[in-house]
Design an enzyme around this catalytic site. Structure first.
Site, PDB file in Angstrom:
ATOM      1  N   ASP A 140       0.850  -1.189   0.000  1.00  0.00           N
ATOM      2  CA  ASP A 140       0.000   0.000   0.000  1.00  0.00           C
ATOM      3  C   ASP A 140       0.889   1.244   0.000  1.00  0.00           C
ATOM      4  OD1 ASP A 140      -1.705  -2.149   0.654  1.00  0.00           O
ATOM      5  OD2 ASP A 140      -3.043  -0.864   1.826  1.00  0.00           O
ATOM      6  N   LYS A 203      -7.322   3.076  -3.114  1.00  0.00           N
ATOM      7  CA  LYS A 203      -7.702   3.111  -1.703  1.00  0.00           C
ATOM      8  C   LYS A 203      -7.915   4.564  -1.293  1.00  0.00           C
ATOM      9  CE  LYS A 203      -5.336   2.052   2.704  1.00  0.00           C
ATOM     10  NZ  LYS A 203      -4.125   1.420   3.266  1.00  0.00           N
ATOM     11  N   LYS A 239     -10.736  -0.008  -2.043  1.00  0.00           N
ATOM     12  CA  LYS A 239     -10.565  -0.173  -0.601  1.00  0.00           C
ATOM     13  C   LYS A 239     -10.825   1.132   0.131  1.00  0.00           C
ATOM     14  CE  LYS A 239      -6.986  -1.257   2.876  1.00  0.00           C
ATOM     15  NZ  LYS A 239      -5.590  -1.721   3.071  1.00  0.00           N
TER      16      LYS A 239
END
Length: 294
Positions: A140, A203, A239
């Site tokens: 991430d 995300k 996400k």
């Protein structure tokens, strides 16, 4: 920036914040009650990246968290486990050592100078590669928001391309820090930029700034994913992360994803929650009593 302008021109970036807000309110009003049930709560539980990103985290603490994930099937037979665990790079080795590979739970790690991304690209690439080598299945990273705000969108794109290459076989999840972005248009542009650069997931947030995840950002980001899929046939995951802690909040995000992207996205290959408290709250809703397992 010119090549990014060409990219943006291929998609609907003519977005109104007010219209996005109204669309979200309509989706929640029309779908929340139907989605607020045990089966959806289980799906949301199975989509969690169980997260610990504290400066005080220790190997012992993370090891205990991994063991709880290992023991989950015995303690909650019949319930799906979380999708992944998410930790800092230095804690990937202990996560890999303790987590049972057979349970199917991935190891995700924040990298590339999380959460601000304010460092040299060489440092970001090195940290990403080292984290993958240590055993992370997913990485991430945060976009360089300062460069994005400066209009250097092509530089942001190029950085993400380098980070994607550094990931090797690991999945790249790109954090937009959507709460810092100033409009639905910027959220859409950042989404498209990240997807074009090779993101496997986009995300919302790091969870380190406010506001964090919002339903409006989710709507715009899912819209970008849908348009990209319609043009290319490639599915990108979504996400929401940061501040999603209650069952009610999870069901609202689930409702937006379902309304925009459809049932095909409602699995943990394409839909995740970044959360530390959500798992216990969903377990409490499912079990009908307070549960403090994780």
């Amino acid at each position: 920036m010119e090549k990014m302008k060409e990219l943006y021109a291929q998609y609907n970036c003519n977005l109104s914040d007010a219209e996005v807000k109204a669309a979200v309110e309509k989706i929640v009003a029309e779908n929340y009650d139907a989605n607020n049930n045990v089966e959806v709560w289980k799906k949301c539980l199975n989509s969690i990246d169980l997260t610990s990103l504290n400066g005080t985290d220790t190997e012992d603490k993370i090891g205990r968290m991994m063991q709880k994930v290992n023991d989950f099937p015995q303690n909650f037979p019949g319930l799906p486990n979380v999708a992944a665990v998410c930790v800092y790079p230095a804690l990937v080795p202990v996560s890999r050592a303790v987590l049972d590979k057979e349970n199917g739970v991935n190891i995700a790690a924040v990298a590339a100078c999380f959460p601000a991304s304010q460092s040299f690209i060489e440092v970001k690439v090195a940290e990403t590669a080292m984290t993958v080598k240590a055993g992370a299945d997913e990485i991430d990273v945060v976009i360089s928001i300062g460069k994005f705000f400066s209009g250097l969108h092509s530089e942001v794109y190029d950085e993400l391309r380098e980070l994607k290459a550094a990931c090797g076989k690991a999945h790249l999840k790109v954090i937009l820090e959507s709460g810092a972005l100033r409009s639905a248009v910027e959220v859409k542009q950042a989404s498209l930029l990240a997807i074009a650069a090779g993101a496997d997931f986009i995300k919302t947030s790091t969870g380190k700034t406010e506001p964090a995840a919002t339903l409006e950002a989710a709507y715009v980001m899912c819209g970008a994913i849908k348009e990209y899929y319609e043009k290319t046939g490639i599915k990108i995951g979504f996400k929401p992360a940061g501040g999603v802690s209650t069952t009610e909040e999870a069901v609202k995000f689930y409702s937006v994803v379902k309304a925009v992207l459809g049932d095909e996205w409602l699995n943990n290959k394409l839909f995740r929650f970044g959360a530390s408290r959500l798992a216990n709250n969903l377990l409490s809703s499912i079990e009908g009593k307070e549960v403090k397992y994780f």
